[in-house]
Write an enzyme that holds these catalytic residues in place. Structure first.
Site, PDB file in Angstrom:
ATOM      1  N   CYS A  47       0.857  -1.190   0.000  1.00 45.46           N
ATOM      2  CA  CYS A  47       0.000   0.000   0.000  1.00 45.46           C
ATOM      3  C   CYS A  47       0.895   1.242   0.000  1.00 45.46           C
ATOM      4  O   CYS A  47       2.007   1.215   0.525  1.00 45.46           O
ATOM      5  CB  CYS A  47      -0.881  -0.022   1.245  1.00 45.46           C
ATOM      6  SG  CYS A  47      -1.866   1.454   1.505  1.00 45.46           S
ATOM      7  N   SER A  49       0.757   3.728   1.808  1.00 47.94           N
ATOM      8  CA  SER A  49       1.092   4.158   3.177  1.00 47.94           C
ATOM      9  C   SER A  49       2.357   3.473   3.707  1.00 47.94           C
ATOM     10  O   SER A  49       3.046   4.025   4.556  1.00 47.94           O
ATOM     11  CB  SER A  49      -0.064   3.886   4.135  1.00 47.94           C
ATOM     12  OG  SER A  49      -1.173   4.630   3.718  1.00 47.94           O
ATOM     13  N   HIS A  52       4.837   5.684   2.507  1.00 44.98           N
ATOM     14  CA  HIS A  52       4.822   6.916   3.308  1.00 44.98           C
ATOM     15  C   HIS A  52       5.685   6.757   4.567  1.00 44.98           C
ATOM     16  O   HIS A  52       6.343   7.695   4.985  1.00 44.98           O
ATOM     17  CB  HIS A  52       3.384   7.284   3.688  1.00 44.98           C
ATOM     18  CG  HIS A  52       2.614   7.904   2.553  1.00 44.98           C
ATOM     19  ND1 HIS A  52       1.306   8.301   2.661  1.00 44.98           N
ATOM     20  CD2 HIS A  52       2.974   8.184   1.275  1.00 44.98           C
ATOM     21  CE1 HIS A  52       0.903   8.807   1.507  1.00 44.98           C
ATOM     22  NE2 HIS A  52       1.903   8.739   0.643  1.00 44.98           N
ATOM     23  N   HIS A  68       0.620  -3.707   6.229  1.00 47.37           N
ATOM     24  CA  HIS A  68      -0.591  -3.603   7.059  1.00 47.37           C
ATOM     25  C   HIS A  68      -1.840  -4.072   6.341  1.00 47.37           C
ATOM     26  O   HIS A  68      -2.933  -3.940   6.879  1.00 47.37           O
ATOM     27  CB  HIS A  68      -0.767  -2.147   7.516  1.00 47.37           C
ATOM     28  CG  HIS A  68      -0.942  -1.191   6.366  1.00 47.37           C
ATOM     29  ND1 HIS A  68       0.116  -0.779   5.591  1.00 47.37           N
ATOM     30  CD2 HIS A  68      -2.043  -0.632   5.836  1.00 47.37           C
ATOM     31  CE1 HIS A  68      -0.335   0.025   4.645  1.00 47.37           C
ATOM     32  NE2 HIS A  68      -1.637   0.125   4.755  1.00 47.37           N
ATOM     33  N   CYS A 174      -7.089  -3.039   3.794  1.00 48.23           N
ATOM     34  CA  CYS A 174      -6.801  -1.598   3.707  1.00 48.23           C
ATOM     35  C   CYS A 174      -7.371  -0.965   2.447  1.00 48.23           C
ATOM     36  O   CYS A 174      -8.435  -0.368   2.478  1.00 48.23           O
ATOM     37  CB  CYS A 174      -5.304  -1.301   3.811  1.00 48.23           C
ATOM     38  SG  CYS A 174      -5.004   0.468   3.708  1.00 48.23           S
TER      39      CYS A 174
END
Ligand code: COD
Ligand code: ZN
Ligand code: ZN
Length: 374
Positions: A47, A49, A52, A68, A174
């Site tokens: 993902c 994120s 990130h 995640h 997610c």
């Protein structure tokens, strides 16, 4: 040989510091303590994120095991755990549902206060369950799924249907739920409406799937990368445009394209400018704009209050607005009942040890979702 109560040695992708490459290492995973669950991860999506956190836009404590968006099977449970048992298929929850905090007890809230958004990187006794080369390795978003085994708290895991294909439903952990829920749960898109989705990554495409299933009649996709248009149309966009092809503000372009009828806009990029563009693009009085993307922490927005004064609604949502423990099993059942398709979002499946190639695909904009399988 049973692993019950023992330390498990397994492979994990460890990130030793900010902007470092992943290092596939042997790690030790401690047995679950009371109210904790040890999970054998079988599939995990990559993902934005996670990136990130690599770049420092999302705070994490290093060394860390990221990941995640996953699915797996319970290996063992700690004392007091009642909602899952060894052998259950489960999805780890990057947004927990403790059932006790002010968000959890209100029917309209889902931002559980147990969420580790500040990057504490430890479980509730303030320690980590991972070690590598004698050093503690920290958790990420209470899940840490770039590993063959992980330990999570009971509030961060939910049992799903035993028939669920893990290499697909991991996306429900997610990206898919975040986008789909933004449309059907947070905005509550109405039949016949006009929707605009900014950003056609995995999350934006999931918003489109939600808008379509809610019965929107016009769905416009916006991206600066035109390679994303084909997939967006395949999942339900009626038109796609690039802001680069216009000199006037995108809100004006959309007003003309739709006869001034944009009911809903969604920002699934995470840029300050496009957040304001999305707000300005929904109808002046009855429009709703939903914030799905999150700009880097500490970013501040400046906007004309007139944009809201005239009646627009500006909403945010985390994880699509779903209450994770309650809603994930239902989303998995809806997937099994073929209410939506996840195959269109999964462009690449790679063995876990090719994680670096998976991230390269993300950086090159060549994938929607890459799923790593163990
Ligand atoms: N204008 C139009 N499109 C743009 C622009 C722009 N200025 N800049 C980038 N884009 C496009 C890119 O070409 C790309 O196609 C798309 O936007 C973004 O897609 P991805 O694949 O990079 O990202 P996704 O879809 O996996 O994730 C997008 C998020 C907005 C969810 C993510 O970046 C984010 O902000 N995450 C934190 C918030 C969150 O809730 N995340 C979910 C929990 S982890
Ligand atoms: Zn995510
Ligand atoms: Zn809670």
């Amino acid at each position: 040989m049973s692993t019950l109560g023992k330390v498990i040695r397994c492979k994990a992708a460890v990130l030793w510091g900010l902007k470092q490459p992943f290092s596939i290492e042997e790690v030790e995973v401690a047995p679950p303590k009371a109210y904790e669950v040890r999970i054998k991860i079988l599939a995990t999506g990559i993902c934005r994120s996670d990136d990130h956190a690599i770049q420092g836009y999302l705070v994490a404590k290093f060394p860390v095991i990221l990941g995640h968006e996953a699915a797996g099977i319970v290996e063992s449970i700690g004392e007091g755990v009642t909602t899952v048992k060894p052998g259950d298929k489960v999805i780890p929850l990057c947004l927990p549902q403790c059932g006790k905090c002010s968000s959890c007890i209100n029917p309209n809230g889902n931002f559980c206060e147990k969420v580790d958004i500040t990057g504490k990187g430890v479980l509730s006794d303030d320690t980590s369950r991972f070690t590598c080369r004698g050093k503690p390795v920290y958790h990420f978003l209470s899940t840490s799924t770039f590993t063959e085994y992980t330990v999570v708290e009971e509030s961060s895991v939910i049992k799903i249907d035993a028939a669920a294909p893990l290499e697909k439903v991991c996306l429900i952990g997610c990206g898919f739920s975040t986008g789909y829920g933004a449309a059907v749960k947070t905005a509550k898109v109405t039949p016949g409406s006009t929707c605009v989705v900014f950003g056609l990554g995995g999350v934006g495409l999931s918003v489109i799937i939600g808008c379509k299933s809610a019965g929107a009649s016009q769905i416009i996709g916006i991206d600066i990368n035109k390679d994303k248009f084909g997939k967006a149309k395949a999942v339900g966009a009626t038109e796609c445009i690039s802001p680069k092809d216009y000199t006037k503000p995108i809100s004006e372009v959309l007003k003309e394209m739709t006869g001034n009828s944009v009911g809903y806009t969604f920002e699934a990029i995470g840029h300050p400018e496009t957040l304001i563009d999305a707000l300005a693009s929904c109808h002046v009085s009855y429009g709703t704009s939903v914030i799905v993307g999150l700009p880097p922490s500490s970013t501040m927005l400046t906007y004309d209050p007139m944009l809201l004064f005239t009646g627009r609604t500006w909403k945010g949502c985390v994880f699509g607005g779903w209450k994770s423990k309650e809603d994930i099993p239902k989303l998995v059942s809806d997937f099994l009942a073929k209410k939506f398709d996840l195959d269109q979002l999964i462009t690449h499946v790679l063995p876990f040890n090719k994680i670096k190639e998976g991230f390269d695909l993300l950086y090159k904009g060549e994938c929607i979702r890459t799923v790593l399988v163990m």
